[in-house]
Scaffold this motif. Structure first.
Motif, PDB file in Angstrom:
ATOM      1  N   LEU A  97       0.812  -1.225   0.000  1.00 57.58           N
ATOM      2  CA  LEU A  97       0.000   0.000   0.000  1.00 57.58           C
ATOM      3  C   LEU A  97       0.845   1.274   0.000  1.00 57.58           C
ATOM      4  O   LEU A  97       0.555   2.243  -0.698  1.00 57.58           O
ATOM      5  CB  LEU A  97      -0.935   0.001   1.222  1.00 57.58           C
ATOM      6  N   GLY A  98       1.921   1.253   0.814  1.00 56.32           N
ATOM      7  CA  GLY A  98       2.761   2.447   0.929  1.00 56.32           C
ATOM      8  C   GLY A  98       3.295   2.906  -0.419  1.00 56.32           C
ATOM      9  O   GLY A  98       3.285   4.103  -0.722  1.00 56.32           O
ATOM     10  N   ARG A 143       3.287  -5.463   6.154  1.00 52.87           N
ATOM     11  CA  ARG A 143       3.146  -4.130   5.567  1.00 52.87           C
ATOM     12  C   ARG A 143       4.153  -3.158   6.200  1.00 52.87           C
ATOM     13  O   ARG A 143       4.784  -2.355   5.517  1.00 52.87           O
ATOM     14  CB  ARG A 143       1.705  -3.635   5.787  1.00 52.87           C
ATOM     15  N   GLU A 147       7.661  -1.302   4.320  1.00 53.11           N
ATOM     16  CA  GLU A 147       7.995   0.122   4.331  1.00 53.11           C
ATOM     17  C   GLU A 147       9.494   0.348   4.514  1.00 53.11           C
ATOM     18  O   GLU A 147      10.036   1.355   4.091  1.00 53.11           O
ATOM     19  CB  GLU A 147       7.230   0.835   5.453  1.00 53.11           C
TER      20      GLU A 147
ATOM     21  N   MET B 155       2.504   6.903   5.960  1.00 51.99           N
ATOM     22  CA  MET B 155       3.124   6.407   4.724  1.00 51.99           C
ATOM     23  C   MET B 155       3.396   7.548   3.764  1.00 51.99           C
ATOM     24  O   MET B 155       3.705   7.329   2.590  1.00 51.99           O
ATOM     25  CB  MET B 155       2.218   5.368   4.068  1.00 51.99           C
TER      26      MET B 155
END
Lengths: 245, 253
Positions: A97-98, A143, A147, B155
């Protein structure tokens, strides 16, 4: 990987909630490259402190810095109590997602490798709703790992799990986040003693930080470990004693 | 209490209602221009099949066009309102005022402005449809679970990317419920437009039949209209549950 995991310094940090100080003039250091555990009862301001470090809460008074003095927000990864997986995305899409949010190229092989490390290779293309609570939290850990940030902030990430899944998650976390600056918040003295390389407790009104002497042995410490059991008992006593004031 | 599935209840309900209707007709002896018997409605339906289906097709087209344009407008307004505070402040009252005017009162004006053709009906349907879509979608966009927003921030997501990959998907279940309401009321908009001024369509047919006391034909048209509405609603409901399977998960938050 030239990632240096920096320490984080808290200077004279003050937090007020409804005009009452939750903590004032807080000073402490979270050591670089180790598991820093912040232990405290609910409502003592642990989560707020973590959110301030993450840049999610504005800082009214005081400072949070890290070394080297690069901006904190691009160095942290945040893991909350809920897994925060997006229900419309598959496990691997959630892990990456990042990249999507930063408009970067998605590194599929890296995501697959991480999913293998957390034991989710067989559910890569499933949706979060098809997974158990423990698997979902492992996906969230994947997740976080994807990152690849030097600082990991964890806000009671295992508190919603049953004790078996929690213990497994602690093992995974200790292994996979080794060498990073981790700040893990918990209200569980046992968790603190299993994972803590630097344990601090936040107690009182307004809250203050107390450093706990370090526990022998490398993490994840075994639950049977006599040092863990002793430290846990001491920690619990300390919490009760300090909270009574 | 035993629960019966929908496909079981609907035929039972229809048969029951038809029997009740026939019973009222037989025992109360109501003249056919007030309440025709189910049988005479069936005959009227059979005799006017081509006319009825053609009219229904026209109404259906107006409804679909209205639904598409109304949804488009609704989505656009919701996005603008959630992104730009200025738009939110000034647009909200206008939207509310627009909904306070009874649609029926607006219909003659729309016919005057857009003519007797299809466009006035499409606009009519659009005006009725955009509101539930806007309000539901906007509501969904403003209620993104805080944790997801925070995750996006850590993020380093830009606001646009956050909208595209977190807030819009998270708002889709709300959007879907707005869309279902829109699908159910869309034919009303088209038919009201046809009642006021048209040369074709189910509304036009019903008005003509009404003027000539062809009550059986009117019932036949009504039957087609409700069939169309149910099918449209059903199709939208099935499509949204298939396309947005996470609606159930999001509701937990």
């Amino acid at each position: 990987m030239p990632n240096i995991s920096p320490p984080i310094y808290i200077h004279d940090l003050t937090l007020n909630y409804q005009n009452k100080p939750v903590f004032s003039k807080l000073n402490t250091t979270f050591q670089g490259g180790v598991f820093n555990i912040l232990l405290g009862a609910s409502g003592v301001g642990k989560s707020s402190l973590l959110k301030m470090i993450a840049g999610l809460l504005p800082i009214s008074e005081g400072q949070i810095t890290c070394e080297p003095t690069a901006s904190l927000t691009s160095q942290i990864s945040y893991m909350a109590q809920q897994d925060l997986l997006m229900p419309w995305a598959t496990v691997i899409q959630n892990v990456m997602l990042g990249s999507k949010l930063r408009k970067e190229k998605q590194d599929k092989s890296k995501a697959l490798h991480i999913l293998e490390q957390v034991g989710l290779s067989n559910v890569v293309h499933q949706y979060p709703s098809q997974l158990s609570g423990g698997m979902r939290q492992r996906a969230a850990l994947a997740r976080t790992l994807y990152e690849d940030r030097p600082i990991i902030l964890m806000d009671e990430p295992f508190s919603a799990l049953d004790s078996v899944s929690r213990s497994k998650m602690q093992d995974y976390t200790a292994q996979l986040l080794h060498g990073k600056t981790v700040i893990l918040i918990t209200h569980d003295p046992f968790e603190a003693c299993r994972l803590g390389e630097n344990i601090q407790i936040l107690v009182g009104h307004p809250a203050q930080i107390h450093l706990i002497p370090s526990i022998q042995g490398s993490i994840p410490r075994h639950p049977d470990d006599i040092h863990v059991q002793q430290a846990q008992a001491n920690l619990l006593n300390l919490l009760i004693e300090k909270s009574a004031i | 209490m035993p629960s019966f599935p929908l496909y079981f209840r609907i035929p039972i309900l229809i048969i029951g209602l038809l029997l009740l209707w026939q019973g009222i007709h037989l025992f109360l002896n109501i003249p056919p221009y007030l309440l025709p018997s189910p049988y005479s409605v069936f005959i009227a339906f059979k005799d006017n099949q081509v006319l009825l289906w053609n009219s229904a097709l026209i109404t259906f087209n107006e409804t679909i066009l209205g639904l598409i344009s109304g949804c488009g407008l609704g989505i656009l307004l919701a996005l603008m309102m959630s992104l730009i505070p200025f738009v939110r402040q000034w647009l909200m009252p206008i939207i509310l005022i627009s909904q306070s005017i009874p649609t029926f009162a607006l219909a003659p004006l729309l016919v005057l402005w857009f003519g007797f053709g299809i466009s006035s009906k499409v606009v009519m349907a659009m005006i009725m449809i955009f509101f539930p879509v806007t309000s539901a979608f906007f509501d969904g966009l403003t209620r993104t679970p805080a944790g997801w927003i925070e995750l996006g921030k850590t993020m380093n997501a830009s606001p646009l990317r956050q909208l595209l990959y977190i807030r819009i998907p998270a708002a889709l279940p709300s959007f879907a419920s707005g869309l279902r309401i829109a699908a159910a009321i869309a034919p009303i908009g088209a038919v009201v437009g046809e009642w006021v001024g048209a040369s074709s369509g189910l509304g036009f047919l019903m008005q003509n039949a009404n003027n000539r006391f062809q009550t059986d034909l009117m019932f036949a048209a009504l039957f087609l209209l409700s069939l169309m509405t149910i099918c449209l609603w059903g199709a939208v409901t099935i499509a949204t549950t298939k396309l947005i399977p996470w609606a159930e998960d999001t509701r937990e938050f």
